[in-house]
Design an enzyme around this catalytic site. Structure first.
Site, PDB file in Angstrom:
ATOM      1  N   LYS A 116       0.883  -1.243   0.018  1.00  0.00           N
ATOM      2  CA  LYS A 116      -0.016  -0.055   0.082  1.00  0.00           C
ATOM      3  C   LYS A 116       0.933   1.273   0.003  1.00  0.00           C
ATOM      4  O   LYS A 116       0.447   2.385  -0.810  1.00  0.00           O
ATOM      5  CB  LYS A 116      -0.965  -0.164   1.395  1.00  0.00           C
ATOM      6  N   GLU A 200      -2.484   6.711   7.917  1.00  0.00           N
ATOM      7  CA  GLU A 200      -2.915   7.956   7.217  1.00  0.00           C
ATOM      8  C   GLU A 200      -3.922   8.863   8.210  1.00  0.00           C
ATOM      9  O   GLU A 200      -4.611   8.086   9.404  1.00  0.00           O
ATOM     10  CB  GLU A 200      -3.904   7.308   6.083  1.00  0.00           C
ATOM     11  N   HIS A 235     -14.467  -2.541   9.465  1.00  0.00           N
ATOM     12  CA  HIS A 235     -13.691  -2.068   8.060  1.00  0.00           C
ATOM     13  C   HIS A 235     -13.779  -3.262   7.201  1.00  0.00           C
ATOM     14  O   HIS A 235     -13.201  -3.219   5.982  1.00  0.00           O
ATOM     15  CB  HIS A 235     -12.044  -1.735   8.291  1.00  0.00           C
ATOM     16  N   ARG A 292      -7.490  -7.556  -8.432  1.00  0.00           N
ATOM     17  CA  ARG A 292      -8.271  -8.870  -8.636  1.00  0.00           C
ATOM     18  C   ARG A 292      -9.870  -8.607  -8.732  1.00  0.00           C
ATOM     19  O   ARG A 292     -10.277  -7.385  -8.590  1.00  0.00           O
ATOM     20  CB  ARG A 292      -8.364  -9.743  -7.297  1.00  0.00           C
TER      21      ARG A 292
END
Length: 669
Positions: A116, A200, A235, A292
C-alpha cells in the site's frame, strides 16, 4: 479461449467462476481442503483434487501443490478468485514460470499494488490525490509514533500488504498508539506474512466509493462505473450498491478517469478495483487498488449487463476488451448484502455450526444469490464465515431497496447465528433510504440498528408450542390412546406442557385441546388457537377477546444435542429460537464466577497476563484470533489473575475457560 482452467479458491467465488466457465465451454478443476471434501464448488467442477488439511496454510495457500495439480490435470490457466493467492506476486510469477496462465494482472502490477505504501508513491507521481499520511519503509516504533503525532489524530493504521479490514486499527489518541500498533502488526503478520504498517489521517465522515476498472493487453482501459461500499463493520463491507447514490455524472467521470490513470500507471491488465475515500466536500482520495475481482462485483454486473468473469477470461486469453468506454451501459440500481454466520449483537463475532435449515428467496431477473453452501453444510472456523451474497436490481434505488427488504424476509437460515435481521434493519433504516451514507453509518445509528426486535416474541413462543404439539400428534388413522403422545387423559381434555427456553429465560406453555382447536396459556395469559402444519409451514390463528390474528410462518426443527431440540420460528425477517429439553440432564457443577471463557472457536495469539498479576478493569489479558480477526479478552473489573490456561498458539473451543480471575471485593466493571 482456454479449454480447461483450475480455480484456486473455494466457496461462492469458486462456484461463480465455474458457472461462467461452463457457459463458455471451459472444463473446470476444483481444489479442496479436507474440510471442503463435499463442498458445493467440488460438486460443480468437472474434476477435483485434495490439497490438504483444513487450515488455509496447509491447503488453499499451498501454491506448490496448486501448480502441481494444474500441470497434472492439464489446466491451461488458474483463476485465483479473491483472497488466498489472488494478489500473491510470487504465485503469479510461479504460474508464468510453469507455463500456466494466471488469470489476473501482470506480475509487475501486482508487485506495484501489493504494498500500500509503494502504491501510494506511484499514485502520487501519477497525480492521483492521496490522504495525508506516512507510507515509508522506516518501521521503528518510536519513529512511527512521532510520525503519528505529525499526521495528527484520529489516525488509521493499515497493514501495508493487507486487505479486508485485517491489520487495520483506528487510533483516537496518542496513549492508544502502541497497543493498537502491536495489534495491527500481529494481525498483519498472521494474515499476510508481513507486519509493515502505513498510517493515514482518519477522515471522520467519508464515503467509500470504488471504481471497477478493466484493461487488456492492447493498451485499452475502461471503468465500469462506481460502487458505494460505505456501510461497513470492522472495516469490512456489509452493503454495496451501484451506482453510488447522489453521485453526479461529473464526479463519476472524474473518479473513473482517475482510476483508469491509476491502472495505466502500473501497466495493468484484467479486472481491478481502485478504491477512494469520498469526502463531504466532493473531494476524493486514493486508498488502494485491489488487483483482483472484488466480492461486490455482482452489482456492477447488474447495472452494466456484463459478465466480469467472462471479461477476465477474454483478457487472460489475450483478447481485447468487449466494449469501449462510451459503450458501457448504466441501467437501473443494484444492491448487494453479505449474508454472514455471525452475531451482530455480540460485536459481530463469527459463528460456526451446521446450516440445519436453509431457504433462499427465488432467483430471477431482479434477485440473484451467489453462494457456496447448501443445506446441512458446516460453517467452520477455518475460513471466512460468509454464507452468501444476496443481490437485487431494479429500475431505481427506491425500488431496489424494496426488493432487498422483501428478499431478506424470504431468506431463512437456522443452525447458526446470522446477520439477516441486522441486514434487514440496515436497509429499512430511514437514513439508508435517504442515502445519508458514510463509513460510520452503523456506529451513528447503533441505537436503532441494535434495538431489541422482540415485538413478536410472545407470538413466536406460542407458535413454537403449537408446532411441537402438531408434530407430536398421531397420524389421523391412528386413534388409539396408547399411541397418543400429546397429553391424552381419561375423561379429561388432552393437555400438554412445553418448557421452552429462549436465551436466559424459560417459559412454560400449557396447551389444552378444545372443541374448536387449542387453548394456550403462559403464566396468566391465555389465548385460543387453531393451527395446521404442512411440511415446514405452520398456519395458525391466535384469537383473544374478539381479536384474531392469522399467521403463516416457516418453522425449523432440529436436535442440536441428544438431550435437546431447537425450534426456530421465522416471522418476517426475525428468527426466534426456542430450546426444548427432551430428557432430564444431570446439572453440571457451577464454574467459578470469575472465569473468562472463549467467545468462539479460535487460536490464542498473545497472552498479556500471568498468574498472580494485579490488573485493572479493561486491561487486555489475552488476545484470540478467529477467521483472521483479533478479539481481546479484557479484565471485567479490578482484580488478580489466578491462572492463565492457554499459551500463544493454542487452539481453543467456544466456551473454554481461558483465565481464572478474582475481582477485588466491591470491584465492578
Amino acid at each position: 479461449m482456454f479449454s480447461k482452467i483450475l480455480i484456486a479458491n473455494r466457496g461462492e467465488i469458486a462456484c461463480r467462476v465455474i458457472k461462467t466457465a461452463h457457459q463458455l465451454g471451459i472444463r473446470c478443476v476444483a481444489v479442496y481442503s479436507e474440510a471442503d471434501a463435499n463442498a458445493r464448488h467440488v460438486q460443480m467442477a468437472d474434476e477435483a483434487f485434495l490439497l490438504g488439511p483444513a487450515p488455509s496454510k496447509d491447503s488453499y495457500l499451498r501454491a506448490d501443490k496448486i501448480l502441481a495439480i494444474a500441470k497434472q490435470s492439464g489446466a491451461e490457466a488458474i483463476h485465483p478468485g479473491y483472497g488466498f493467492l489472488s494478489e500473491n506476486e510470487d504465485f503469479a510469477k510461479a504460474c508464468a514460470e510453469a507455463g500456466v496462465v494466471f488469470i489476473g494482472p501482470p506480475v509487475p502490477a501486482i508487485a506495484a499494488m501489493g504494498s500500500k505504501s509503494a502504491a501510494k508513491e506511484i499514485m502520487s507521481k501519477a497525480g492521483v490525490p492521496l490522504v495525508p499520511g506516512y507510507h515509508g519503509e522506516n518501521q521503528d516504533e518510536t519513529f512511527l509514533a512521532a510520525e503519528a503525532n505529525r499526521i495528527g489524530y484520529p489516525l488509521l493504521l493499515k497493514a501495508a500488504y493487507g486487505g479486508g479490514g485485517k491489520g487495520m486499527k483506528v487510533v483516537w489518541q496518542a496513549s492508544e498508539f502502541m497497543e493498537q500498533l502491536h495489534s495491527a502488526k500481529r494481525e498483519a503478520i498472521n494474515g499476510f506474512g508481513n507486519d509493515k504498517i502505513l498510517m493515514e489521517r482518519y477522515l471522520t465522515k467519508p464515503r467509500h466509493v470504488e471504481i471497477q476498472v478493466f484493461a487488456d493487453n492492447f493498451g485499452n482501459a475502461v471503468y465500469l462505473h462506481e460502487r458505494d461500499c460505505s456501510i461497513q463493520r470492522r472495516h469490512q463491507k456489509v452493503i454495496e450498491e451501484a451506482p453510488a447514490p447522489s453521485f453526479s455524472a461529473e464526479q463519476r467521470k472524474a473518479m473513473g478517469e482517475a482510476a483508469v490513470t491509476a491502472a495505466k500507471a502500473i501497466g495493468y491488465a484484467g479486472a481491478g478495483t481502485v478504491e477512494f475515500l469520498f469526502d463531504e466536500d466532493g473531494s476524493f482520495y486514493f486508498m488502494e487498488m485491489n488487483t483482483r475481482l472484488q466480492v461486490e462485483h455482482p452489482v456492477t454486473e447488474m447495472i452494466t449487463g456484463q459478465d466480469l468473469v467472462k471479461w477476465q477470461l477474454l483478457v487472460a486469453s489475450n483478447q481485447p476488451l468487449p466494449l469501449k468506454q462510451e459503450e458501457i451501459p448504466l441501467d437501473g440500481h443494484a444492491i448487494e448484502v453479505r449474508v454472514y454466520a455471525e452475531d451482530p449483537d455480540n460485536n459481530f463475532l463469527p459463528a460456526t455450526g451446521k446450516l440445519t435449515y436453509l431457504r433462499q428467496p427465488d432467483c430471477h431477473r431482479h434477485v440473484r444469490i451467489d453462494t457456496g453452501v447448501v443445506e446441512y453444510d458446516e460453517v467452520s472456523p477455518f475460513y471466512d464465515p460468509m454464507i452468501a451474497k444476496l443481490i437485487v436490481w431494479d429500475e431505481n434505488r427506491d425500488r431496489a431497496i424494496a426488493r432487498m427488504r422483501h428478499a431478506l424476509d424470504e431468506y431463512r437460515i437456522a443452525g447458526v447465528k446470522t446477520n439477516l435481521g441486522f441486514l434487514s434493519a440496515l436497509v429499512s433504516h430511514p437514513a439508508f433510504a435517504a442515502a445519508a451514507l458514510d463509513t460510520h453509518f452503523i456506529e451513528h445509528h447503533q441505537a436503532d440498528l441494535f434495538a431489541p426486535a422482540q415485538s413478536e416474541s410472545q407470538q413466536a413462543l406460542l407458535l413454537a408450542a403449537l408446532y411441537l404439539l402438531l408434530k407430536q400428534q398421531p397420524a389421523p388413522t391412528d386413534r388409539s390412546p396408547w399411541s397418543c403422545g400429546y397429553g391424552w387423559r381419561l375423561n379429561e381434555a388432552p393437555q400438554v406442557r412445553f418448557n421452552l427456553q429462549s436465551g436466559d429465560s424459560t417459559s412454560q406453555v400449557v396447551i389444552q385441546s378444545t372443541a374448536t382447536g387449542q387453548r394456550l396459556c403462559v403464566d396468566d395469559y391465555c389465548i385460543n388457537a387453531r393451527a395446521e402444519l404442512s411440511g415446514d409451514t405452520l398456519t395458525a390463528t391466535l384469537a383473544n377477546a374478539g381479536n384474531s390474528h392469522q399467521f403463516r410462518v416457516r418453522v425449523s426443527h432440529y436436535q442440536p444435542t441428544p438431550l435437546t431440540q431447537t425450534v426456530s420460528v421465522f416471522i418476517a425477517h426475525q428468527r426466534f429460537d426456542f430450546t426444548y429439553q427432551t430428557q432430564v440432564e444431570v446439572a453440571a457443577t457451577d464454574e467459578s464466577a470469575g472465569s473468562l471463557k472463549a467467545p468462539m472457536n479460535g487460536t490464542v495469539v498473545a497472552v498479556m497476563a500471568s498468574a498472580g498479576q494485579q490488573v485493572q478493569a479493561g486491561d487486555t489479558l489475552l488476545v484470540m484470533e478467529a477467521m483472521k480477526m483479533e478479539y481481546a479478552i479484557k479484565a471485567p473489573a479490578n482484580g488478580v489473575v489466578n491462572s492463565v490456561f492457554y499459551q500463544a498458539g493454542d487452539l481453543v473451543k467456544d466456551g473454554a475457560e481461558l483465565v481464572d480471575f478474582s475481582a477485588e471485593t466491591g470491584a465492578s466493571a
